[in-house]
Design an enzyme around this catalytic site. Sequence first.
Site, PDB file in Angstrom:
ATOM      1  CB  SER A  84      42.060  -8.562   4.019  1.00  0.00           C
ATOM      2  OG  SER A  84      41.210  -8.824   5.118  1.00  0.00           O
ATOM      3  CG  HIS A 142      41.177 -13.771   4.874  1.00  0.00           C
ATOM      4  ND1 HIS A 142      40.145 -13.104   4.268  1.00  0.00           N
ATOM      5  CD2 HIS A 142      41.966 -12.806   5.430  1.00  0.00           C
ATOM      6  CE1 HIS A 142      40.294 -11.803   4.447  1.00  0.00           C
ATOM      7  NE2 HIS A 142      41.385 -11.596   5.135  1.00  0.00           N
ATOM      8  CG  ASP A 188      37.766 -15.504   3.463  1.00  0.00           C
ATOM      9  OD1 ASP A 188      38.000 -15.526   4.678  1.00  0.00           O
ATOM     10  OD2 ASP A 188      38.164 -14.586   2.714  1.00  0.00           O
TER      11      ASP A 188
END
Length: 337
Positions: A146, A299, A272
């Site tokens: 991320s 995600h 996502d």
Amino acid sequence: MNDFAPNGLLRNPHAQSILASTKLRKLRSYPRSRAMLNASKTVVLDCGAGQQLLGEHAAHAVRSKGLITLIHGWEGSSQSTYMLSAGGSLFAAGYDVFRLNLRDHGPSHHLNRELFNSARLDEVVGAIQAIHKTYPQQWQFLAGFSLGGNFALRVAAEAAKADLQIKQTVAICPVVDPAKTMIALEQGWWVYEKYFVRKWQKSLRKKINLYPELGYQNSLFKLKTLRDMNNYFIPNHTEFGDAADYFQAYSIAEDALVNLNAPAHIIAAQDDPIILAEDFARLAESKYLSIETKRYGGHCGFVKNYQLDSWLDERLLELINLRRYPTGDPAKSNQQS
């Protein structure tokens, strides 16, 4: 390796996203990460310019295959479930692992007076330089999740300038356009924004207890949304005048990655809910950059079954092994290197 093909509830992007960090998954992955945890030593890194970052280094007693540095996501840490799961798998496969904490993440709030912000790339580059100097290996790898994936790619783009020899960078669901990610958090399922508001406020309370002169004690209690928090902290505690300038400073869209000089690979998911798959089309074309997009995964999820095993851990190891042993034969690859 086999494609990521979850069934039933595991095709739900929210289930995948939540399972990525759940305590139940941490318990399931703990036996696989125990050897890494037992070998881990806490390290304070001198990143230059008076900046310090905290990390955990796990080394094999005998020769390892190389060193992999992992960077967590926003408000995660070296102890996040996905960090332990991936790190444990890589360590079990014979690699040394360094789990880096970004500023004000994990138990590191005391190390630097100024607050964390995502534009602080120099200190992360400095941390990677310190890791490579302190733990020299012929094979150095970098991976991030991320926001950590965003940092990893930006570090990779600075590698030549910083004299870093990174053999392979892997970014899992990296933030591409921070402004769009913030909108997704604000307008998507309310659970995500509430989660990050709670985590960020908790971190800021730790910081103000250590450095009360930062002066935001009274304001913090009035800030209830991510927009409120950004509108207060960006102009008051960063070098940027507003959110638009700040988000642009760490965007990797357009030409931010044109200086890549070694292989970088992105793993993303079409479903996502935080990082829009369409954003990856805005990355600069590079012979060094490859993008792998799966239909499912949420995600940073990629949980492949109800035993909570991680497809992502297997894929990360495969990508690194493919770079480490390009012929598929360790003996021949070692002769070539």
